[in-house]
Design an enzyme around this catalytic site. Structure first.
Site, PDB file in Angstrom:
ATOM      1  N   CYS A 310       8.401 -10.780 -30.087  1.00  0.00           N
ATOM      2  CA  CYS A 310       8.180 -11.823 -31.104  1.00  0.00           C
ATOM      3  C   CYS A 310       9.452 -12.578 -31.445  1.00  0.00           C
ATOM      4  O   CYS A 310       9.561 -13.780 -31.230  1.00  0.00           O
ATOM      5  CB  CYS A 310       7.674 -11.179 -32.389  1.00  0.00           C
ATOM      6  SG  CYS A 310       6.161 -10.306 -32.212  1.00  0.00           S
TER       7      CYS A 310
HETATM    8  N1  SAJ Z   1      17.259  -6.480 -34.853  1.00  0.00           N
HETATM    9  C1  SAJ Z   1      18.609  -6.578 -35.155  1.00  0.00           C
HETATM   10  N2  SAJ Z   1      18.998  -6.516 -36.457  1.00  0.00           N
HETATM   11  C2  SAJ Z   1      18.088  -6.372 -37.468  1.00  0.00           C
HETATM   12  C3  SAJ Z   1      16.720  -6.276 -37.145  1.00  0.00           C
HETATM   13  C4  SAJ Z   1      16.316  -6.329 -35.837  1.00  0.00           C
HETATM   14  O1  SAJ Z   1      19.442  -6.718 -34.258  1.00  0.00           O
HETATM   15  O2  SAJ Z   1      18.505  -6.303 -38.635  1.00  0.00           O
HETATM   16  C5  SAJ Z   1      16.837  -6.565 -33.460  1.00  0.00           C
HETATM   17  C6  SAJ Z   1      16.051  -5.354 -33.001  1.00  0.00           C
HETATM   18  O3  SAJ Z   1      16.903  -4.363 -32.497  1.00  0.00           O
HETATM   19  C7  SAJ Z   1      15.159  -5.960 -31.912  1.00  0.00           C
HETATM   20  C8  SAJ Z   1      14.905  -7.367 -32.413  1.00  0.00           C
HETATM   21  O4  SAJ Z   1      15.949  -7.658 -33.349  1.00  0.00           O
HETATM   22  O5  SAJ Z   1      15.837  -6.002 -30.684  1.00  0.00           O
HETATM   23  C9  SAJ Z   1      13.563  -7.530 -33.095  1.00  0.00           C
HETATM   24  O6  SAJ Z   1      13.501  -6.511 -34.034  1.00  0.00           O
HETATM   25  P1  SAJ Z   1      12.362  -6.493 -35.214  1.00  0.00           P
HETATM   26  O7  SAJ Z   1      12.747  -5.433 -36.186  1.00  0.00           O
HETATM   27  O8  SAJ Z   1      12.149  -7.836 -35.720  1.00  0.00           O
HETATM   28  O9  SAJ Z   1      11.104  -5.887 -34.472  1.00  0.00           O
HETATM   29  P2  SAJ Z   1       9.950  -6.601 -33.689  1.00  0.00           P
HETATM   30  O10 SAJ Z   1      10.382  -7.532 -32.637  1.00  0.00           O
HETATM   31  O11 SAJ Z   1       9.043  -5.502 -33.291  1.00  0.00           O
HETATM   32  O12 SAJ Z   1       9.308  -7.506 -34.807  1.00  0.00           O
HETATM   33  C10 SAJ Z   1       8.092  -7.139 -35.356  1.00  0.00           C
HETATM   34  C11 SAJ Z   1       7.535  -8.452 -35.810  1.00  0.00           C
HETATM   35  N3  SAJ Z   1       6.126  -8.337 -36.044  1.00  0.00           N
HETATM   36  C12 SAJ Z   1       5.351  -9.383 -35.725  1.00  0.00           C
HETATM   37  O13 SAJ Z   1       5.777 -10.396 -35.231  1.00  0.00           O
HETATM   38  C13 SAJ Z   1       3.928  -9.230 -36.009  1.00  0.00           C
HETATM   39  C14 SAJ Z   1       8.224  -8.921 -37.065  1.00  0.00           C
HETATM   40  O14 SAJ Z   1       7.505 -10.012 -37.662  1.00  0.00           O
HETATM   41  C15 SAJ Z   1       8.306  -7.815 -38.053  1.00  0.00           C
HETATM   42  O15 SAJ Z   1       8.909  -8.301 -39.248  1.00  0.00           O
HETATM   43  C16 SAJ Z   1       9.152  -6.729 -37.448  1.00  0.00           C
HETATM   44  O16 SAJ Z   1       8.365  -6.191 -36.371  1.00  0.00           O
HETATM   45  C17 SAJ Z   1       9.481  -5.651 -38.454  1.00  0.00           C
HETATM   46  O17 SAJ Z   1       9.549  -5.977 -39.655  1.00  0.00           O
HETATM   47  O18 SAJ Z   1       9.746  -4.523 -38.015  1.00  0.00           O
END
Ligand code: SAJ
Length: 471
Positions: A310
């Site tokens: 995403c």
């Molecule tokens: N990441 C960072 N720093 C952060 C948070 C994430 O580097 O502070 C990185 C993660 O390691 C990863 C990427 O960003 O590589 C995305 O991480 P994410 O926590 O956003 O996880 P996702 O991609 O699984 O995002 C999902 C999304 N869900 C949907 O789109 C329905 C997002 O909207 C959610 O907010 C997120 O999960 C969540 O909150 O965990």
């Protein structure tokens, strides 16, 4: 509200505005809308789900568990075959759920789409990746649309859940579906009268133990008032809370705002990490202290880059759409630049750490700890660990990886097997880089046996040791 007398209480409208499109309330409208509403409220509606991945399969199970008859459609025959054996391939969907619903005849999976015509509701949960040129790849939506078009009949409710740019539902889906009537030999179908069309963004967070398809509020935007109400009734029979917005464009934009918010804030905090390095300040300490502010702040953390299905993708759908309107979405483009520079930044950290031992990357043995895109899941999509491995290999390093969630890595031109874990594993390497901070790793053993460690996730926050280099 046409159905206000029977709208379930868990539907909240952000605001009710004049719909952009509200066809006359003809005889056909009342027949189709009334019939579908009753099928939905009595849970007699047949639900079709196109795309049985991390969004479509949990949704299918939720509606089957909720008493509906669910027909799943996927053009990957091996997925269908696995499901028809009662086995799940999605981490968040227990195999027992698939077997239960299969045996109860509440769920069946098909590799072809002939039965779409039987469905009263069709939900589209197909991927929306980026092409090699970083433009929206709409081929999956167009593919699903052609199957729906070929099977569309009066009274059906079509809902797009795939994340996409504002305007897709009205500009791409609607015209094709209205023409389907002519294809079937009749006059054009009229949306909101003969069939109903809405957008509702998926909000699946892989591995999230707290939020799931039932308790994550569901945003819904219909092309007409009746489209929005019918889609709201559909979801409100299974989900705890449904949020009505005034149009599909608004619903499409809600999802893009949610994920752009994350992409931009992760880009900000990655740049903070780069700035703190130049200032010789521990960025993790700074973020942890800033997070004590009880209002007006939300912590994000630096890392080796931006992975997942995403966050690195969705904002580019928005910036692409705005470019077509001669506008540059500056924050999105800047955040993309910063986030995609992080793998190089990490490799530079590795180079400096090896220098401490008068070693070069070339010829060094390097262990990459964790390759999935975030901790405690097995998903590799857009994982920054892949970029780090590519960069190290290009510089002549001998690279191994360990990840208990990913025993075999065959992705993006990399074909490797995870090394086996043992307490002194890291002693065999010149340097270890922690790219994914899975919680099931014995970080003390890892540190005790390492020569050098680059920690890109603050997994070693409880340890003080001059062998550790943090972002
Ligand atoms: N990441 C960072 N720093 C952060 C948070 C994430 O580097 O502070 C990185 C993660 O390691 C990863 C990427 O960003 O590589 C995305 O991480 P994410 O926590 O956003 O996880 P996702 O991609 O699984 O995002 C999902 C999304 N869900 C949907 O789109 C329905 C997002 O909207 C959610 O907010 C997120 O999960 C969540 O909150 O965990």
């Amino acid at each position: 509200m046409i159905y206000s007398q029977s709208i379930p209480q868990n539907i909240t409208s952000t605001k009710v505005v004049q719909m952009k499109r509200s066809p006359a309330k003809t005889e056909a409208f009342h027949k189709n809308a009334q019939q579908l509403k009753e099928l939905l409220l009595q849970k007699q509606a047949k639900v079709g789900v196109i795309g049985l991945g991390y969004v479509g399969l949990p949704l299918s199970m939720a509606f089957a568990d909720g008493g509906y008859s669910v027909l799943g459609f996927d053009n990957n025959p091996s997925k269908v075959e696995t499901l028809m054996k009662g086995v799940s391939y999605i981490q968040d969907v227990p195999t027992a759920d698939v077997a239960k619903n299969l045996n109860a005849k509440k769920f069946v999976a098909f590799p072809n789409f002939a039965k779409l015509k039987e469905c009263d509701v069709v939900v589209v949960c197909v991927p929306t990746p980026l092409s090699k040129t970083k433009d929206p790849d709409m081929s999956y939506i167009i593919g699903a649309l052609s199957k729906i078009e070929a099977n569309l009949r009066a009274g059906q409710l079509i809902i797009l859940e795939s994340t996409t740019y504002p305007g897709t539902t009205r500009e791409v889906m609607l015209p094709h579906l209205e023409k389907a009537g002519r294809v079937a030999g009749g006059k054009d179908f009229v949306c909101g009268e003969d069939f109903f069309l809405a957008f509702s963004p998926e909000r699946v967070d892989p591995g999230n133990q707290k939020y799931n398809v039932y308790n994550t509020p569901k945003v819904v935007g219909g092309v007409t008032e009746a489209c929005g109400e019918l889609a709201s009734i559909f979801y409100s029979n299974v989900m705890e809370k449904v949020i009505r917005v005034s149009s599909p464009e608004s619903a499409e934009m809600v999802k893009l705002l949610e994920n752009t918010f994350r992409q931009v804030n992760i880009g900000l905090v990655n740049e903070v990490a780069i700035m703190c390095e130049k200032l010789k300040i521990d960025c993790w300490e700074v973020i942890e202290a800033a997070a004590t502010k009880p209002f007006g702040f939300m912590p994000f953390y630096p890392g080796p880059g931006l992975g997942g299905h995403c966050i690195p993708i969705d904002p580019s759908y928005l910036s692409w759409k705005l470019r077509s309107l001669n506008y540059t979405a500056r924050f999105i483009e800047l955040a993309n630049t910063v986030n995609s520079s992080m793998p190089e930044f990490c490799v530079e950290k590795i180079s400096l750490a090896l220098n401490e031992d008068s070693k070069a990357i070339k010829g060094s043995k390097i262990l990459v700890m964790g390759v999935s895109y975030k901790k405690d899941i097995d998903d590799m999509r857009e994982s920054p660990a892949l970029d780090v491995i590519h960069l190290l290999q290009r510089r002549g390093a001998k690279v191994d990886y360990y990840d208990s969630f990913v025993p075999h890595l065959d992705w993006d031109g990399i074909n490797m097997k995870s090394v086996a874990w043992n307490t002194n594993l890291s002693s065999n390497y010149d340097l270890v880089i922690i790219t994914t901070d899975h919680t099931n790793v014995d970080y003390k053993s890892l540190l005790d046996n390492s020569v050098r460690i680059v920690d890109t996730r603050n997994a070693l926050k409880d340890f003080r040791d001059e062998r550790i280099t943090k972002l």
